[in-house]
Scaffold this active site. Structure first.
Site, PDB file in Angstrom:
ATOM      1  N   GLU A   2     -16.499 -15.849 -38.424  1.00 55.29           N
ATOM      2  CA  GLU A   2     -17.610 -14.890 -38.486  1.00 55.29           C
ATOM      3  C   GLU A   2     -18.546 -15.218 -39.650  1.00 55.29           C
ATOM      4  O   GLU A   2     -19.770 -15.248 -39.491  1.00 55.29           O
ATOM      5  CB  GLU A   2     -17.044 -13.478 -38.637  1.00 55.29           C
ATOM      6  CG  GLU A   2     -18.077 -12.407 -38.897  1.00 55.29           C
ATOM      7  CD  GLU A   2     -17.470 -11.183 -39.542  1.00 55.29           C
ATOM      8  OE1 GLU A   2     -18.027 -10.698 -40.543  1.00 55.29           O
ATOM      9  OE2 GLU A   2     -16.424 -10.700 -39.049  1.00 55.29           O
ATOM     10  N   HIS A   3     -17.967 -15.499 -40.822  1.00 55.78           N
ATOM     11  CA  HIS A   3     -18.782 -15.831 -41.999  1.00 55.78           C
ATOM     12  C   HIS A   3     -19.507 -17.160 -41.814  1.00 55.78           C
ATOM     13  O   HIS A   3     -20.698 -17.278 -42.111  1.00 55.78           O
ATOM     14  CB  HIS A   3     -17.886 -15.920 -43.240  1.00 55.78           C
ATOM     15  CG  HIS A   3     -17.538 -14.590 -43.816  1.00 55.78           C
ATOM     16  ND1 HIS A   3     -17.486 -14.359 -45.167  1.00 55.78           N
ATOM     17  CD2 HIS A   3     -17.214 -13.405 -43.235  1.00 55.78           C
ATOM     18  CE1 HIS A   3     -17.158 -13.102 -45.390  1.00 55.78           C
ATOM     19  NE2 HIS A   3     -16.983 -12.513 -44.230  1.00 55.78           N
ATOM     20  N   GLU A  75     -11.977 -11.343 -50.456  1.00 55.62           N
ATOM     21  CA  GLU A  75     -12.182 -10.195 -49.574  1.00 55.62           C
ATOM     22  C   GLU A  75     -10.848  -9.590 -49.174  1.00 55.62           C
ATOM     23  O   GLU A  75     -10.664  -8.372 -49.164  1.00 55.62           O
ATOM     24  CB  GLU A  75     -12.948 -10.646 -48.318  1.00 55.62           C
ATOM     25  CG  GLU A  75     -14.203  -9.849 -48.067  1.00 55.62           C
ATOM     26  CD  GLU A  75     -14.880 -10.236 -46.769  1.00 55.62           C
ATOM     27  OE1 GLU A  75     -14.240 -10.205 -45.703  1.00 55.62           O
ATOM     28  OE2 GLU A  75     -16.066 -10.582 -46.814  1.00 55.62           O
TER      29      GLU A  75
END
Length: 216
Positions: A2-3, A75
């Protein structure tokens, strides 16, 4: 994945494009799907075309994967320091033995660090295909115009053949893994969560979609 998908071939990133347009873009991943979101009041065509472009034309490299790992690890660490997340995942961990919900969506630090470019490409090629995607638009616009913009943008893209991955059906025992667990965390007021494990066969008359709506 996703990143990494926000990083584009010209060395820029999708975030910069939308900021210049006075719009916003974000993404999130759940147990079921990854969603890319764009918010804006102007530049409908440009925003839609760029959404399709950056999601459907990835630019991955070994260097990008390695650079992103530390960001994801940090994260992950922040999530583990969050009492709400500890409670949420702790319940699933105690409920399930085989079901995927017992695992963190981001994986463990070890999972993240051992991920390589081949893993990223395999995941992208398996799941990022129009046959496995959907598009939702809300707001004051002409729906036919939106559909035309997307179709025109995608018509010349080489999207390859859909691999149509098969979902593993794991048998989950009816009994919970652990009936009770206490976790120490930095909270002012104690928190608790109760989970109930009910066999799917008890709801034979309900579709998976309806059942999800009823139990959410």
């Amino acid at each position: 994945l996703e990143h990494l998908n926000f990083q584009e071939r010209d060395g820029k990133d999708a975030q910069s494009f939308y900021q210049q347009n006075g719009s916003d873009v974000n993404a999130f991943t759940t147990f079921q799907y990854t969603s890319y979101e764009v918010y804006g009041t102007n530049h409908l065509r440009e925003n839609l075309e760029h959404l399709v472009e950056f999601v459907m034309t990835p630019s991955f490299s070994n260097k990008m994967v390695q650079n992103e790992k530390n960001i994801i690890v940090e994260e992950n660490k922040m999530d583990l320091d969050n009492p709400g997340n500890l409670l949420y995942y702790g319940m699933f961990r105690n409920l399930f033995k085989n079901d995927k919900h017992q695992h963190y969506i981001t994986g463990t630090k070890e999972d993240i660090l051992k991920t390589n470019l081949e893993d990223i490409l395999n995941a992208y090629e398996a799941f990022y295909h129009p046959m496995n995607m959907f598009f939702i638009a809300t707001g004051n616009f002409n729906p036919y115009e939106v559909a035309t913009i997307i179709k025109d943008k995608m018509k010349d893209m080489d999207l390859g053949e859909w691999k149509n991955p098969k979902r593993k059906e794991l048998r989950e025992p009816a009994k919970v893994q652990n009936a009770y667990e206490e976790i120490e965390a930095n909270v002012e007021v104690p928190k608790f969560r109760i989970g109930v494990k009910i066999p799917r066969k008890n709801f034979k008359e309900k579709s998976d979609y309806k059942l999800r709506l009823l139990l959410t």
